[in-house]
Design a protein around this motif. Structure first.
Motif, short mmCIF file in Angstrom:
data_model
loop_
_atom_site.label_atom_id
_atom_site.label_comp_id
_atom_site.label_asym_id
_atom_site.label_seq_id
_atom_site.Cartn_x
_atom_site.Cartn_y
_atom_site.Cartn_z
N ILE A 59 0.84 -1.19 0.00
CA ILE A 59 0.00 0.00 0.00
C ILE A 59 0.87 1.24 0.00
CG2 ILE A 59 -1.92 1.16 1.15
CD1 ILE A 59 -2.38 -1.45 2.68
N ASP A 60 0.53 2.19 -0.85
CA ASP A 60 1.27 3.45 -0.92
C ASP A 60 1.14 4.21 0.40
OD1 ASP A 60 2.55 5.67 -2.65
OD2 ASP A 60 0.78 6.65 -1.77
N GLN A 61 2.26 4.72 0.90
CA GLN A 61 2.26 5.42 2.18
C GLN A 61 1.39 6.67 2.14
OE1 GLN A 61 3.55 4.20 4.97
NE2 GLN A 61 2.67 5.93 6.10
N GLY A 62 1.40 7.35 1.02
CA GLY A 62 0.56 8.53 0.88
C GLY A 62 -0.91 8.19 0.98
N TYR A 63 -1.28 7.05 0.41
CA TYR A 63 -2.67 6.61 0.50
C TYR A 63 -3.04 6.33 1.96
CZ TYR A 63 -6.92 3.90 0.12
OH TYR A 63 -8.21 3.45 0.30
N LEU A 64 -2.17 5.64 2.69
CA LEU A 64 -2.45 5.33 4.09
C LEU A 64 -2.62 6.61 4.91
CD1 LEU A 64 -0.11 2.29 4.87
CD2 LEU A 64 -2.60 2.29 4.65
N GLU A 65 -1.82 7.62 4.63
CA GLU A 65 -1.95 8.88 5.35
C GLU A 65 -3.30 9.54 5.06
OE1 GLU A 65 1.46 11.15 4.21
OE2 GLU A 65 2.87 9.87 5.30
N THR A 66 -3.73 9.45 3.80
CA THR A 66 -5.04 10.00 3.44
C THR A 66 -6.16 9.23 4.14
OG1 THR A 66 -4.22 10.73 1.29
CG2 THR A 66 -6.60 10.52 1.53
N LEU A 67 -6.05 7.90 4.14
CA LEU A 67 -7.04 7.06 4.80
C LEU A 67 -7.13 7.37 6.29
CD1 LEU A 67 -8.97 4.57 4.63
CD2 LEU A 67 -6.97 3.15 5.14
N ARG A 68 -5.98 7.49 6.92
CA ARG A 68 -5.94 7.79 8.35
C ARG A 68 -6.58 9.14 8.64
NH1 ARG A 68 -2.68 10.47 11.75
NH2 ARG A 68 -2.35 9.65 13.87
N ALA A 69 -6.30 10.14 7.81
CA ALA A 69 -6.87 11.47 8.01
C ALA A 69 -8.40 11.44 7.91
CB ALA A 69 -6.29 12.44 6.98
N LYS A 70 -8.92 10.65 6.98
CA LYS A 70 -10.38 10.57 6.82
C LYS A 70 -11.01 9.85 8.01
CE LYS A 70 -10.34 10.94 1.79
NZ LYS A 70 -10.96 12.29 1.75
N LEU A 71 -10.33 8.86 8.55
CA LEU A 71 -10.83 8.20 9.76
C LEU A 71 -10.86 9.17 10.93
CD1 LEU A 71 -9.07 4.73 9.55
CD2 LEU A 71 -11.51 5.16 9.43
N ILE A 72 -9.84 9.98 11.06
CA ILE A 72 -9.80 10.96 12.14
C ILE A 72 -10.96 11.94 12.01
CG2 ILE A 72 -8.48 12.92 13.05
CD1 ILE A 72 -5.94 11.29 12.48
N GLN A 73 -11.28 12.34 10.78
CA GLN A 73 -12.44 13.21 10.55
C GLN A 73 -13.71 12.59 11.10
OE1 GLN A 73 -12.43 13.96 6.27
NE2 GLN A 73 -12.06 16.12 6.66
N ILE A 74 -13.91 11.31 10.80
CA ILE A 74 -15.11 10.62 11.25
C ILE A 74 -15.14 10.51 12.77
CG2 ILE A 74 -16.23 8.35 11.27
CD1 ILE A 74 -15.45 8.12 8.30
N LEU A 75 -13.98 10.28 13.37
CA LEU A 75 -13.91 10.11 14.82
C LEU A 75 -14.15 11.41 15.58
CD1 LEU A 75 -10.90 7.64 14.96
CD2 LEU A 75 -13.18 7.21 15.89
N GLN A 76 -14.18 12.54 14.88
CA GLN A 76 -14.49 13.80 15.54
C GLN A 76 -15.97 13.90 15.91
OE1 GLN A 76 -11.83 15.64 16.39
NE2 GLN A 76 -10.76 13.99 15.31
N HIS A 77 -16.78 13.02 15.32
CA HIS A 77 -18.21 13.01 15.62
C HIS A 77 -18.48 12.03 16.76
CE1 HIS A 77 -19.00 15.34 11.96
NE2 HIS A 77 -18.06 14.60 11.42
N ASP A 78 -19.65 12.12 17.33
CA ASP A 78 -19.99 11.26 18.46
C ASP A 78 -20.42 9.89 17.97
OD1 ASP A 78 -20.43 10.49 21.06
OD2 ASP A 78 -22.46 11.30 21.13
N VAL A 79 -19.45 9.13 17.46
CA VAL A 79 -19.72 7.80 16.94
C VAL A 79 -18.64 6.84 17.44
CG1 VAL A 79 -20.85 8.61 14.83
CG2 VAL A 79 -18.37 8.22 14.82
N ALA A 80 -18.98 5.56 17.46
CA ALA A 80 -17.98 4.52 17.63
C ALA A 80 -17.67 3.96 16.25
CB ALA A 80 -18.50 3.41 18.54
N VAL A 81 -16.41 3.68 15.99
CA VAL A 81 -16.00 3.12 14.70
C VAL A 81 -15.45 1.72 14.94
CG1 VAL A 81 -14.47 3.38 12.71
CG2 VAL A 81 -15.47 5.40 13.77
N VAL A 82 -15.96 0.76 14.18
CA VAL A 82 -15.56 -0.63 14.33
C VAL A 82 -14.93 -1.11 13.03
CG1 VAL A 82 -16.36 -2.96 14.96
CG2 VAL A 82 -17.57 -0.94 15.82
#
Length: 206
Positions: A152-175
């Motif tokens: 997996i391209d490292q740049g892609y992983l960084e983008t994926l991680r950033a989008k997960l962090i965006q989602i985690l800013q909301h009052d949700v649990a992520v599984v």
């Protein structure tokens, strides 16, 4: 497969850790909503009638029902109707963000770009619908994994991680899945994402 929680705030998410309750006999719609990123669900399946709402990720794309998405939706929400299986919370509302299966040389696969589009769509829904007491709990289930040894391209992983962090800013649990290795794939083959970030993201969220 095992699953990791990326967020474990106790105040609103007690329900997430004691979901399997065979005594739930009425519709679970009032208990909250599951936002599911998976392949297309058979929304006409008798065990899933009126439980799945499809949020289109890409305009004009018609996706056939797939066994994986249907299976996962059934595990979570299959109705107590005297037929087939019964879900963890029968009748729980599922908002599906369907991922297309692309024909690649390895066979049908979801693609990295489609995953990012799905996360963007989930984030947009969370932005548009802030949590309320009436809506109950909201859980995001990302029913896919990416494997480090696939290059997996490292740049892609960084983008994926950033989008997960965006989602985690909301009052949700992520599984997310903690494993689910295919035949022929070694469990010693490196990290599995997003599960590999579980502890880091828990600490970051606090």
């Amino acid at each position: 497969s095992d699953f990791f929680f990326l967020s474990t705030r106790e105040s609103n998410h007690t329900l997430h850790f004691c979901l399997w309750d065979s005594t739930i006999s009425t519709s679970g719609q009032h208990l909250g909503e599951l936002l599911l990123s998976d392949s297309m669900v058979d929304t006409k399946h008798r065990d899933l009638i009126n439980t799945v709402e499809v949020s289109q990720v890409k305009k004009g794309e018609v996706l056939p029902a797939d066994a994986h998405g249907t299976h996962v939706a059934g595990v979570v929400s299959a109705l107590r109707n005297g037929e087939g299986v019964v879900g963890v919370i029968p009748g729980l509302k599922i908002r599906l963000f369907p991922l297309p299966l692309r024909e690649l040389k390895e066979g049908p696969r979801i693609t990295g770009d489609d995953i990012l589009s799905s996360l963007d769509a989930i984030h947009s829904v969370l932005l548009a619908q802030p949590p309320t007491q009436e809506k109950g709990n909201r859980v995001v289930l990302l029913s896919w994994s990416l494997f480090e040894n696939d290059g997996i391209d490292q740049g892609y992983l960084e983008t994926l991680r950033a989008k997960l962090i965006q989602i985690l800013q909301h009052d949700v649990a992520v599984v997310v899945p903690a494993g689910n290795f295919e035949a022929g794939r070694s469990e010693q083959g490196g990290r599995v994402f997003p599960a590999a970030w579980a502890q880091e993201l828990r600490e970051q969220r606090g």
